[in-house]
Scaffold this active site. Structure first.
Site, PDB file in Angstrom:
ATOM      1  CG  HIS A  89      -0.355  -0.003   2.534  1.00 15.73           C
ATOM      2  ND1 HIS A  89      -1.028   0.427   3.653  1.00 15.73           N
ATOM      3  CD2 HIS A  89       0.877  -0.387   2.964  1.00 15.73           C
ATOM      4  CE1 HIS A  89      -0.252   0.299   4.710  1.00 15.73           C
ATOM      5  NE2 HIS A  89       0.908  -0.192   4.323  1.00 15.73           N
ATOM      6  CG  HIS A  90       3.981   2.119   2.127  1.00 10.77           C
ATOM      7  ND1 HIS A  90       3.175   2.989   2.834  1.00 10.77           N
ATOM      8  CD2 HIS A  90       4.398   1.179   3.017  1.00 10.77           C
ATOM      9  CE1 HIS A  90       3.106   2.596   4.101  1.00 10.77           C
ATOM     10  NE2 HIS A  90       3.838   1.492   4.230  1.00 10.77           N
ATOM     11  CB  CYS A  91       3.796   0.633  -4.558  1.00  8.92           C
ATOM     12  SG  CYS A  91       4.448   0.782  -6.241  1.00  8.92           S
ATOM     13  CG  ASN A 133       2.236   6.520   1.168  1.00  2.00           C
ATOM     14  OD1 ASN A 133       2.310   5.334   1.513  1.00  2.00           O
ATOM     15  ND2 ASN A 133       3.269   7.182   0.696  1.00  2.00           N
TER      16      ASN A 133
END
Length: 286
Positions: A89-91, A133
């Site tokens: 979920h950070h990509c 993010n």
């Protein structure tokens, strides 16, 4: 529980799948080992030939990404699916980071929107300890996607721009434990589903909320994680909303056992698996 009826082997995500979200420039950047080392936060990767990085580092990421896409389709067909992996979920479309090389959640949602009839609205329930993010940046101005994010406010990534995409945001303090955490999750789910009716829920169920996790810095017990997962599944299943779960972050060896115990509890509660599988359900935290 592991048998041919319950386990599906994923297909590795191909470039055409990745390009549903990622830019060509980003995909090409992964041909440089230094870039992959930065994304995975493993400096020695920078010194490996890229063909080794592709095979030993990025291919497992692509398999997990393919698993998330496949699990989305299975969730629509069967009511639920769990990818034992994924949750990067950070990509985002043009940037990786935080151990996340491909935006599997965003890719899965875009795939469903484009290829599965009846799926036009999605809700992301991100309960990893870190702010999601990546998918937030990907769906910043997309009204079809509602994002609920409950995370530790004091840790990575602290992406204030991405926070603008969160429609139900709950920021936790370091050391938050079971009662406060579970109460926050329950109220947030109720609010989110009052405000938005999705065709599918993507649940990012990180176990880095576990007490002692070196990166999550929260204090939720194993029983608290099992109850959290039960709460999310019970909420979705009672509303007949397909649910896709990915397992995301978790940086202690014991998290594997906790994920397994949680999946077995979901089956015992009759929330996954075949009818008649209910045995003994753990539905509260002692």
């Amino acid at each position: 529980m592991i048998n041919d009826e319950t386990i599906v082997v994923p297909r590795e995500a191909e470039e055409q799948d990745l390009l549903l979200v990622h830019t060509k420039r980003y995909i090409n950047s992964l041909k440089y080992s230094l870039v992959v080392a930065s994304i995975t936060e493993v400096p020695p990767v920078a010194f490996l030939p890229n063909f080794i990085v592709q095979r030993k580092v990025l291919r497992p990421f692509r398999l997990q990404t393919g698993g998330t896409v496949m699990a989305g389709k299975l969730a629509v067909d069967r009511g639920w699916a769990i990818n034992v992996g994924g949750g990067f979920h950070h990509c985002s479309a043009d940037k990786g980071g935080g151990f996340c090389a491909y935006a599997d959640i965003s890719i899965s949602i875009k795939f469903l929107f484009q290829h599965v009839e009846g799926i036009s609205k999605a809700m992301i329930v991100d309960l990893d300890a870190h702010q999601g993010n990546g998918h937030e940046r990907d769906f910043m101005d997309d009204d079809r996607v509602y994002i609920l994010d409950v995370y530790n406010r004091s840790i990575y990534p602290g992406d204030n721009y991405a926070k603008r995409a969160i429609r139900c945001r709950q920021e936790l303090e370091i050391g938050t434990s079971d009662d406060v955490y579970l109460g926050t999750v329950q109220r947030s789910l109720q609010r989110a589903l009052y405000e938005f009716t999705p065709d599918i829920i993507i649940y990012n169920g990180g176990t880095d909320i576990l007490d002692g996790d070196p990166l999550g810095a929260l204090s939720v017990s194993p029983q608290g994680i099992i109850e959290r997962d039960r709460l999310v599944f019970a909420t979705a299943r009672s509303r007949h909303i397909p649910l896709l779960m990915v397992t995301s972050g978790g940086y202690q060896k014991r998290t594997a056992r906790i994920i397994a115990d949680s999946v077995l509890n979901l089956r015992s509660c009759g929330l996954i698996g075949r009818e008649g599988d209910t045995v003994e359900c753990t539905s509260n935290v002692e």
